[in-house]
Design an enzyme around this catalytic site. Structure first.
Site, PDB file in Angstrom:
ATOM      1  CE  LYS A 107      41.082  37.853  54.998  1.00  0.00           C
ATOM      2  NZ  LYS A 107      42.446  37.991  54.474  1.00  0.00           N
TER       3      LYS A 107
HETATM    4  N1  GLU Z   1      43.127  36.400  51.314  1.00  0.00           N
HETATM    5  C1  GLU Z   1      44.365  36.876  50.817  1.00  0.00           C
HETATM    6  C2  GLU Z   1      45.057  37.762  51.840  1.00  0.00           C
HETATM    7  O1  GLU Z   1      44.830  37.649  53.023  1.00  0.00           O
HETATM    8  C3  GLU Z   1      44.230  37.497  49.443  1.00  0.00           C
HETATM    9  C4  GLU Z   1      43.440  38.752  49.371  1.00  0.00           C
HETATM   10  C5  GLU Z   1      43.195  39.256  47.963  1.00  0.00           C
HETATM   11  O2  GLU Z   1      43.745  38.703  47.032  1.00  0.00           O
HETATM   12  O3  GLU Z   1      42.416  40.200  47.829  1.00  0.00           O
HETATM   13  O4  GLU Z   1      45.896  38.557  51.527  1.00  0.00           O
END
Ligand code: GLU
Length: 477
Positions: A107
């Site tokens: 993240k």
């Molecule tokens: N930000 C989204 C999540 O928390 C999508 C992550 C992604 O598509 O890699 O799952």
């Protein structure tokens, strides 16, 4: 928001992990290896804006590299900090394992209020942040693939992809370095709606199981269920829209940063969102519903389904006892703290956990990544072939009917529907639906099958941790 005495977000995720790990047969070493965050890179960079140098702080955290690339969004918010990105990266590991997307967890975040900067400035900031991450392979099609999260969307992902391709001009798979791009820049149909659509599919699956509904004291189907949604951003808006327009749910309240709107007859979600678009994202002044300034208190209103779709930690030790919803689906990441989770469970509330409920986004990101690597749109080869076979069947039926004098006639609209081959959007939705059903069934098997497993969250962790552990073991760890 988090009341004092509560663990941090990352600690909360670890405590939830521990509840599940206790019920598993893992060696202490492996348990620790899975729990910890592998690395977090902090970057501070300057961008010349409005005549002076502004310094920004950003993070990219990698929780687990048991599979690569690692995957997870990039968030733009002033509240971003290391603890938060690490918690979110851990959740990505478990989420990807649960829905079987072949990624580790990561993240990113940038401490910024995106509303303070205009589009051109945001582009400069985003490109510079991306540059810092790209040169360290923290954005890379085979190693680390970001996506949108709070405060970012298609536009930012297009800038990141373009920045990567400027720096890696001969990488034929360059577009796969990030997902959530607009369709014209290598994105996929259905990615924007994906997380909200996943919430809808998750609820549909839950309501297919009478024993599960019973645990929440609910019966019947989704039709007529009273829903409260917190956060009408991309996720909350799509979930609320689809549930009200397609499943007959009544969205009796939406909560935003400037309060809440209430209408016991059900709000018109599209109309509310249009209003917000025209009024700087604010609800106040909306003419067709009652406005309440204290939005957080509306979480405590009676309803059938509560959908927190905004921030982490919004249901905490300070308000959990007053929450009346018998069913909560966590569209946001970490909206319920560890302590609140315990209180709600004691009250008999059923919680559909974040790592499952909001996995629609990463699932469709996976499809986009595969599309980018295969360099072809889904359905391009099959669609017309599928249509031709269907046509053959319909024509044969029509021939039989007239030749044999049977007088059959096809139901109205059947022919058009049956003859239509699947385009990319239809295939994406089908893949997402299948993913959400399969993952729910894996969780519920453990929920119902093991007496010591009280709730869906522990069941979800057990499935995920088990899969991550299996991958580590097969690597000889
Ligand atoms: N930000 C989204 C999540 O928390 C999508 C992550 C992604 O598509 O890699 O799952």
């Amino acid at each position: 928001m988090r009341v004092s005495g509560e663990p941090s977000f990352r600690e909360s995720v670890d405590l939830m992990f521990n509840r599940a790990a206790k019920l598993m047969d893992l060696s202490p070493g492996l348990e620790q290896k899975i729990r910890v965050c592998n690395s977090t890179y902090t970057v501070r960079f300057g961008v010349r804006l409005r005549g002076k140098i502004e310094t920004f702080t950003g993070y990219r955290s990698v929780h687990s590299e048991h599979m690569e690339p690692v995957k997870g969004g990039i968030r733009y918010a002033l509240s971003v900090n290391q603890d938060e990105v690490e918690a979110l990266a851990a959740l990505m590991t478990y989420k990807c394992a649960l829905v079987e997307t072949p990624f580790g967890g990561s993240k990113g975040g940038l401490c910024i209020d995106p509303r303070q900067w205009d589009e051109h400035e945001l582009e400069q900031i985003t490109r510079r942040f991306a540059y810092e991450l790209i040169k360290r392979d923290l954005i890379h099609p085979a190693q680390n693939v970001p996506a949108p999260d709070m405060g970012t969307g298609e536009r930012e992902m297009a800038w990141i992809a373009d920045q990567y391709m400027r720096m890696n001009t001969t990488d034929i798979n360059g577009r796969a370095c990030v997902t959530g791009k607009p369709p014209h820049a290598g994105g996929i149909q259905g990615r924007v709606e994906a997380t909200g659509r996943g919430v809808q599919y998750a609820l549909r699956e839950f309501f297919r199981h009478p024993e599960d509904m019973e645990k929440a004291g609910l019966s019947g189907g989704l039709d007529g269920k009273r829903v409260i949604v917190q956060g009408l951003g991309n996720v909350g808006y799509h979930a609320a829209k689809f549930l009200s327009e397609e499943d007959g749910c009544k969205v009796i309240a939406v909560i935003e940063r400037d309060g809440a709107l209430l209408d016991p007859k059900g709000l018109n979600v599209e109309d509310v969102r249009q209003w917000m678009n025209r009024h700087g994202g604010l609800l106040a002044g909306y003419p067709n519903a009652k406005h309440v300034a204290d939005g957080a208190s509306v979480l405590e209103e009676p309803c059938d389904i509560l959908i927190p779709a905004a921030m982490e930690g919004v249901i905490h030790l300070g308000n959990a006892v007053r929450i009346k919803a018998p069913l909560i689906i966590e569209a946001a990441n970490g909206p319920i703290t560890f302590g609140a989770d315990e209180i709600l469970r004691r009250k008999g509330c059923v919680i559909i956990p974040d790592m499952y409920a909001n996995a629609g986004g990463v699932t469709v990101s996976y499809f986009e990544w595969v599309k980018n690597l295969s360099h072809i749109r889904f359905g391009r080869m099959q669609r017309r072939a599928e249509e031709a076979r269907s046509r053959l069947l319909v024509e044969e039926l029509e021939r039989l009917s007239s030749d044999q004098g049977l007088g059959w006639s096809l139901a109205e609209g059947f022919k058009e529907k049956f003859l239509q081959g699947s385009d990319e959007l239809a295939l994406v939705r089908s893949g997402l639906d299948d993913t959400m059903r399969t993952a729910y069934q894996a969780m519920r098997e453990i929920w119902h099958g093991r007496q010591e497993v009280e709730d869906l969250r522990v069941a979800a962790y057990i499935v995920s941790i088990g899969r991550v552990a299996a991958t580590y073991r097969s690597k000889g760890l």
